[in-house]
Design a protein around this motif. Structure first.
Motif, mmCIF file in Angstrom:
data_model
loop_
_atom_site.group_PDB
_atom_site.id
_atom_site.type_symbol
_atom_site.label_atom_id
_atom_site.label_comp_id
_atom_site.label_asym_id
_atom_site.label_seq_id
_atom_site.Cartn_x
_atom_site.Cartn_y
_atom_site.Cartn_z
ATOM 1 N N GLN A 223 37.215 -33.287 -39.457
ATOM 2 C CA GLN A 223 37.760 -34.375 -38.640
ATOM 3 C C GLN A 223 37.735 -33.998 -37.165
ATOM 4 O OE1 GLN A 223 41.509 -34.678 -40.960
ATOM 5 N NE2 GLN A 223 41.217 -36.881 -40.687
ATOM 6 N N ALA A 224 38.136 -32.771 -36.857
ATOM 7 C CA ALA A 224 38.129 -32.304 -35.470
ATOM 8 C C ALA A 224 36.711 -32.313 -34.921
ATOM 9 C CB ALA A 224 38.725 -30.895 -35.388
ATOM 10 N N TRP A 225 35.762 -31.884 -35.751
ATOM 11 C CA TRP A 225 34.350 -31.866 -35.346
ATOM 12 C C TRP A 225 33.899 -33.269 -34.933
ATOM 13 C CZ3 TRP A 225 30.591 -28.289 -34.535
ATOM 14 C CH2 TRP A 225 29.286 -28.769 -34.436
ATOM 15 N N ASP A 226 34.160 -34.250 -35.788
ATOM 16 C CA ASP A 226 33.749 -35.628 -35.486
ATOM 17 C C ASP A 226 34.364 -36.128 -34.179
ATOM 18 O OD1 ASP A 226 32.233 -35.694 -37.815
ATOM 19 O OD2 ASP A 226 33.827 -36.613 -39.005
ATOM 20 N N GLU A 227 35.654 -35.853 -34.000
ATOM 21 C CA GLU A 227 36.356 -36.296 -32.787
ATOM 22 C C GLU A 227 35.777 -35.625 -31.532
ATOM 23 O OE1 GLU A 227 38.780 -38.538 -32.413
ATOM 24 O OE2 GLU A 227 39.219 -38.952 -34.510
ATOM 25 N N VAL A 228 35.561 -34.318 -31.607
ATOM 26 C CA VAL A 228 35.074 -33.571 -30.441
ATOM 27 C C VAL A 228 33.628 -33.953 -30.110
ATOM 28 C CG1 VAL A 228 34.545 -31.244 -29.577
ATOM 29 C CG2 VAL A 228 36.703 -31.671 -30.741
ATOM 30 N N ILE A 229 32.781 -34.074 -31.111
ATOM 31 C CA ILE A 229 31.381 -34.469 -30.868
ATOM 32 C C ILE A 229 31.329 -35.850 -30.222
ATOM 33 C CG2 ILE A 229 29.269 -35.241 -32.054
ATOM 34 C CD1 ILE A 229 29.296 -32.255 -31.671
ATOM 35 N N ASN A 230 32.088 -36.801 -30.760
ATOM 36 C CA ASN A 230 32.111 -38.144 -30.172
ATOM 37 C C ASN A 230 32.622 -38.114 -28.740
ATOM 38 O OD1 ASN A 230 31.053 -39.413 -32.424
ATOM 39 N ND2 ASN A 230 33.058 -39.733 -33.344
ATOM 40 N N MET A 231 33.608 -37.273 -28.474
ATOM 41 C CA MET A 231 34.146 -37.140 -27.124
ATOM 42 C C MET A 231 33.063 -36.643 -26.160
ATOM 43 S SD MET A 231 36.979 -34.478 -25.710
ATOM 44 C CE MET A 231 35.748 -33.197 -25.609
ATOM 45 N N PHE A 232 32.318 -35.599 -26.557
ATOM 46 C CA PHE A 232 31.285 -35.046 -25.676
ATOM 47 C C PHE A 232 30.135 -36.017 -25.455
ATOM 48 C CE2 PHE A 232 32.977 -30.680 -26.624
ATOM 49 C CZ PHE A 232 33.351 -30.410 -25.317
ATOM 50 N N LYS A 233 29.835 -36.846 -26.445
ATOM 51 C CA LYS A 233 28.757 -37.830 -26.274
ATOM 52 C C LYS A 233 29.115 -38.867 -25.223
ATOM 53 C CE LYS A 233 26.594 -37.247 -30.760
ATOM 54 N NZ LYS A 233 26.357 -37.764 -32.097
ATOM 55 N N PHE B 139 39.357 -28.286 -22.277
ATOM 56 C CA PHE B 139 40.600 -28.241 -23.054
ATOM 57 C C PHE B 139 41.463 -29.470 -22.769
ATOM 58 C CE2 PHE B 139 41.093 -23.462 -24.214
ATOM 59 C CZ PHE B 139 40.601 -23.718 -25.486
ATOM 60 N N LYS B 140 41.501 -29.915 -21.517
ATOM 61 C CA LYS B 140 42.284 -31.108 -21.164
ATOM 62 C C LYS B 140 41.752 -32.329 -21.919
ATOM 63 C CE LYS B 140 42.050 -33.570 -17.300
ATOM 64 N NZ LYS B 140 41.891 -33.788 -15.870
ATOM 65 N N GLN B 141 40.428 -32.461 -21.971
ATOM 66 C CA GLN B 141 39.803 -33.588 -22.675
ATOM 67 C C GLN B 141 40.065 -33.511 -24.181
ATOM 68 O OE1 GLN B 141 38.477 -36.111 -21.060
ATOM 69 N NE2 GLN B 141 38.643 -35.100 -19.088
ATOM 70 N N ILE B 142 39.923 -32.312 -24.750
ATOM 71 C CA ILE B 142 40.160 -32.133 -26.193
ATOM 72 C C ILE B 142 41.631 -32.377 -26.514
ATOM 73 C CG2 ILE B 142 40.182 -30.456 -28.087
ATOM 74 C CD1 ILE B 142 37.639 -29.216 -26.849
ATOM 75 N N ASP B 143 42.532 -31.824 -25.672
ATOM 76 C CA ASP B 143 43.967 -32.031 -25.896
ATOM 77 C C ASP B 143 44.325 -33.511 -25.850
ATOM 78 O OD1 ASP B 143 44.439 -29.347 -26.212
ATOM 79 O OD2 ASP B 143 45.261 -29.041 -24.205
ATOM 80 N N LYS B 144 43.672 -34.256 -24.966
ATOM 81 C CA LYS B 144 43.931 -35.693 -24.869
ATOM 82 C C LYS B 144 43.428 -36.405 -26.133
ATOM 83 C CE LYS B 144 42.015 -37.625 -21.304
ATOM 84 N NZ LYS B 144 41.618 -38.275 -20.037
ATOM 85 N N LYS B 145 42.240 -36.024 -26.576
ATOM 86 C CA LYS B 145 41.613 -36.637 -27.758
ATOM 87 C C LYS B 145 42.399 -36.309 -29.038
ATOM 88 C CE LYS B 145 38.020 -38.838 -29.520
ATOM 89 N NZ LYS B 145 37.797 -40.244 -29.287
ATOM 90 N N LEU B 146 42.865 -35.075 -29.150
ATOM 91 C CA LEU B 146 43.544 -34.616 -30.366
ATOM 92 C C LEU B 146 45.043 -34.414 -30.135
ATOM 93 C CD1 LEU B 146 40.943 -31.928 -31.552
ATOM 94 C CD2 LEU B 146 41.088 -34.311 -32.255
ATOM 95 N N ALA B 147 45.621 -35.141 -29.203
ATOM 96 C CA ALA B 147 47.023 -34.961 -28.806
ATOM 97 C C ALA B 147 47.998 -35.003 -29.968
ATOM 98 C CB ALA B 147 47.408 -36.012 -27.767
ATOM 99 N N VAL B 148 47.813 -35.930 -30.907
ATOM 100 C CA VAL B 148 48.757 -36.056 -32.009
ATOM 101 C C VAL B 148 48.671 -34.892 -32.999
ATOM 102 C CG1 VAL B 148 48.936 -38.569 -31.889
ATOM 103 C CG2 VAL B 148 47.196 -37.537 -33.325
ATOM 104 N N TYR B 149 47.590 -34.115 -32.926
ATOM 105 C CA TYR B 149 47.384 -33.009 -33.858
ATOM 106 C C TYR B 149 47.680 -31.637 -33.232
ATOM 107 C CZ TYR B 149 44.625 -36.699 -36.033
ATOM 108 O OH TYR B 149 44.223 -37.893 -36.575
ATOM 109 N N LYS B 150 47.958 -31.583 -31.936
ATOM 110 C CA LYS B 150 48.111 -30.297 -31.236
ATOM 111 C C LYS B 150 49.307 -29.501 -31.768
ATOM 112 C CE LYS B 150 47.590 -28.394 -26.626
ATOM 113 N NZ LYS B 150 48.194 -27.159 -26.793
ATOM 114 N N ILE B 151 49.072 -28.207 -31.953
ATOM 115 C CA ILE B 151 50.119 -27.284 -32.385
ATOM 116 C C ILE B 151 50.335 -26.309 -31.241
ATOM 117 C CG2 ILE B 151 50.768 -25.490 -34.042
ATOM 118 C CD1 ILE B 151 48.691 -26.718 -35.976
ATOM 119 N N ASN B 152 51.566 -26.135 -30.808
ATOM 120 C CA ASN B 152 51.857 -25.165 -29.751
ATOM 121 C C ASN B 152 52.208 -23.824 -30.373
ATOM 122 O OD1 ASN B 152 51.507 -26.980 -27.571
ATOM 123 N ND2 ASN B 152 53.514 -27.860 -28.007
ATOM 124 N N GLU B 153 51.354 -22.847 -30.149
ATOM 125 C CA GLU B 153 51.577 -21.492 -30.702
ATOM 126 C C GLU B 153 51.707 -20.486 -29.604
ATOM 127 O OE1 GLU B 153 49.269 -20.119 -33.922
ATOM 128 O OE2 GLU B 153 49.408 -21.982 -34.974
#
Length: 129
Positions: free
Chosen positions: A36-46, A115-129
């Motif tokens: 799922q992350a792959w699909d989201e990130v690839i679409n974001m970069f396109k 990272f800012k773009q990915i964090d925005k795209k996957l914001a609901v899934y982000k885990i703070n470690e």
């Protein structure tokens, strides 16, 4: 940021990782499957301006990009997605400038931008470690 520019006088690459001293360069974690992350990130970069998608290897989790800087230099960027478990994914980034001399911190700023773009795209899934 001045420190990064000074470091960039001699260094022309930057990477993220578990043991990064700079907290902004730590590996990012998301509560989402690798596919799922792959699909989201690839679409974001396109759709993302300024980045050219060169190569993608889904089973390895590697995305290779290219970006031109304001000064005309080319940056080679590798975004790697790791499936930690079925519902957790880690993302690391390596960026290097072609040519000699340093990058004046541009690879550092590129990683933060991605990272800012990915964090925005996957914001609901982000885990703070």
């Amino acid at each position: 940021m001045l420190q990064r520019t000074l470091i960039g006088l001699i260094r022309s690459h930057e990477t993220t990782g578990e043991k990064a001293k700079d907290p902004l360069l730590k590996t990012r974690y998301y509560k989402i499957s690798k596919d799922q992350a792959w699909d989201e990130v690839i679409n974001m970069f396109k759709k993302l301006n300024g980045y050219k998608l060169l190569h993608e290897v889904r089973n390895v989790g590697e995305i290779v990009l290219e970006k031109k800087t304001i000064t005309g230099r080319t940056q080679d960027i590798t975004v790697t997605l790791f499936g930690i478990n079925p519902v957790k994914t880690a993302i690391d980034i390596y960026s290097a400038s072609r040519g000699s001399l340093g990058d004046l911190g541009s690879n550092y700023r590129t990683i933060l931008d991605i990272f800012k773009q990915i964090d925005k795209k996957l914001a609901v899934y982000k885990i703070n470690e």
